[in-house]
Design an enzyme around this catalytic site. Sequence first.
Site, mmCIF file in Angstrom:
data_model
loop_
_atom_site.group_PDB
_atom_site.id
_atom_site.type_symbol
_atom_site.label_atom_id
_atom_site.label_comp_id
_atom_site.label_asym_id
_atom_site.label_seq_id
_atom_site.Cartn_x
_atom_site.Cartn_y
_atom_site.Cartn_z
ATOM 1 C CE1 TYR A 75 10.476 -5.208 10.869
ATOM 2 C CE2 TYR A 75 12.191 -6.998 8.951
ATOM 3 C CZ TYR A 75 10.837 -6.378 9.781
ATOM 4 O OH TYR A 75 10.644 -6.260 7.990
ATOM 5 N NE ARG A 128 4.810 -14.344 2.749
ATOM 6 C CZ ARG A 128 6.059 -13.682 2.697
ATOM 7 N NH1 ARG A 128 6.885 -14.009 3.494
ATOM 8 N NH2 ARG A 128 6.671 -12.462 2.535
ATOM 9 C CE LYS A 146 10.179 -3.722 6.470
ATOM 10 N NZ LYS A 146 11.612 -5.217 5.843
ATOM 11 C CD GLU A 218 7.511 -5.893 4.778
ATOM 12 O OE1 GLU A 218 7.593 -6.449 5.377
ATOM 13 O OE2 GLU A 218 8.475 -5.036 4.138
ATOM 14 C CG ASP A 219 5.984 -10.143 6.304
ATOM 15 O OD1 ASP A 219 6.181 -10.364 4.803
ATOM 16 O OD2 ASP A 219 6.049 -10.367 7.508
ATOM 17 C CG ASP A 241 3.067 6.283 -12.896
ATOM 18 O OD1 ASP A 241 3.275 4.884 -13.779
ATOM 19 O OD2 ASP A 241 1.982 6.560 -13.438
ATOM 20 C CG ASP A 242 2.309 0.503 -12.309
ATOM 21 O OD1 ASP A 242 2.688 1.205 -13.008
ATOM 22 O OD2 ASP A 242 3.153 -0.108 -10.932
ATOM 23 C CG ASN A 389 14.509 -13.463 8.257
ATOM 24 O OD1 ASN A 389 15.637 -13.344 9.099
ATOM 25 N ND2 ASN A 389 14.574 -12.691 7.518
#
Length: 552
Positions: A75, A128, A146, A218-219, A241-242, A389
Amino acid sequence: MAFSLEERQQLGIHGLLPPCFISQDVQLLRVLKNYDMKRDELDRYVFLMGLQDRSEKLFYRVLTSDIERFMPVIYTPTVGLACQQYGLIFRRPRGLFITIHDRGHIASILQNWPEKDIKAVCVTDGERILGLGDLGCFGMGIPVGKLALYTACGGMPPQQCLPVMLDVGTDNEVLLQDPLYIGLRHRRMRGQAYDDLLDEFMKAVSDRYGMECLIQFEDFANINAFRLLSKYRNMYCTFNDDIQDIWLFHLLGTAAVAVAGLLAALRITKSKMCDHTVVFQGAGEAAMGIAELITMAMEKEGLPKEQCLKKIWMVDSKGLIVKGRDHLTHEKERFAHEHPQMKRLEDVVREIKPTAIIGVAAIPGAFSEQIIKDMASFNKNPIIFALSNPTSKAECTAEQCYMLTEGRAIFASGSPFDPVTLPDGRILFPGQGNNAYIFPGVGLGVTASGIRHVTEEVFLTAAEVLAEQVTEKDLAEGRLYPPLSSIRDVSLKLAAKIMEFAYKHNMASLRPEPSDKDEYLKSLVYSTDYEEFVVDSYRWPQDSMSVQSCKL
């Protein structure tokens, strides 16, 4: 070579392997020797990913044998370099690639994935990637890495995890001209086509894997993150839930580890959270998530909400966020204060005199020598978090921070830094605010108890539990987080506390409630031990994939 003689005979592979029977311990030794022969971190990344393809159990045995050594390779920071070079190092696909041209067929694509019991989906559109920008389809390395940490750090079985790339094109001209690029060769499609893709993806995942499947985004670029958050707030009922909380799982995972570092720092400064004033370099998703949890922690100490917000200041690309500034988003408006406009971070720090500065804008060197010295001039122990990072994007290095403050600074970073030896002989170990301390344990606790709505309070609980794992010895050495070598134990403790919180607040759907949550969680954890089996010619599926999955 770990197959026994009986297994080899029953599988019809006796004679196809060397006669020696090798245990997993010896296989581990062989992997480590080969690993040490690699020239650089990218070669080591490629080697480990190849091992993951060939022998999944051995791969995770290697990672868990020394997670502190291998996490920076699978990672951050190495995964950033791997994503940049993904076209060169690509060997075998891991996960699903869904493109903008697959609209209308996403459900059938999900059917192609062989596993049906998926508990966690990690998805990116590659716009991104870390602080590296738009890497398009090369961003697949992020969800793959991840989810590998979900297993290595939290014990979630890898067959329950699914990485997904939503390829809508890329605006990176270099990639579009690269013959090794593996994604769609056109610019990013936006607007209605993009929104339709997200709509269909969310529904297809929910239909295929059920209400309790965790979807971690992610990203994604800020332009989509906040817009989609507002659009879908109360429309989808997936795991959380949302969709608001799907985004929050990513944002607050990062936020929780930052706040855990701040909570640990309070033990050094002998203060409360509400005693502090925080300046953020950056006002994007990460900053908003961290700020949200900081205000919650302050409120928990008894400070009114409005007073909490006044203790948080943000600096974006246009300078200090103040009331009356043009074109402020709703999210930024919340943290805008009455103050003259200021452009430079140096001036903001000198004027506001914060007790803590947090960098999350991926601007390398943003914490200049002057800023660090100023922080040390009006704080006995200035809190300086350079969280961007990869390492190349860090706001300052650990050595700069410690040396310029004579070792008084409380420092944390997003990527790892080597220990720093001070002129007086003290050795300080920089704390790495890696959200791997948070999301594997949260993911395990949430899926284990069947939580269907992950609230901010869950992440604040996670931050508090993580901070509690830091010992006085750790703090004396400069560490704000437990050693990474203990991350599996930390994740299990975190998951157990989240389960307790869930049942106490009637958030859990798993019934009956496990009487011993620690033992229940241990029963769910993935084992790297090889399974023993005897082939039944009437029942055993005679295909190589089944053989591999059973033993490897």
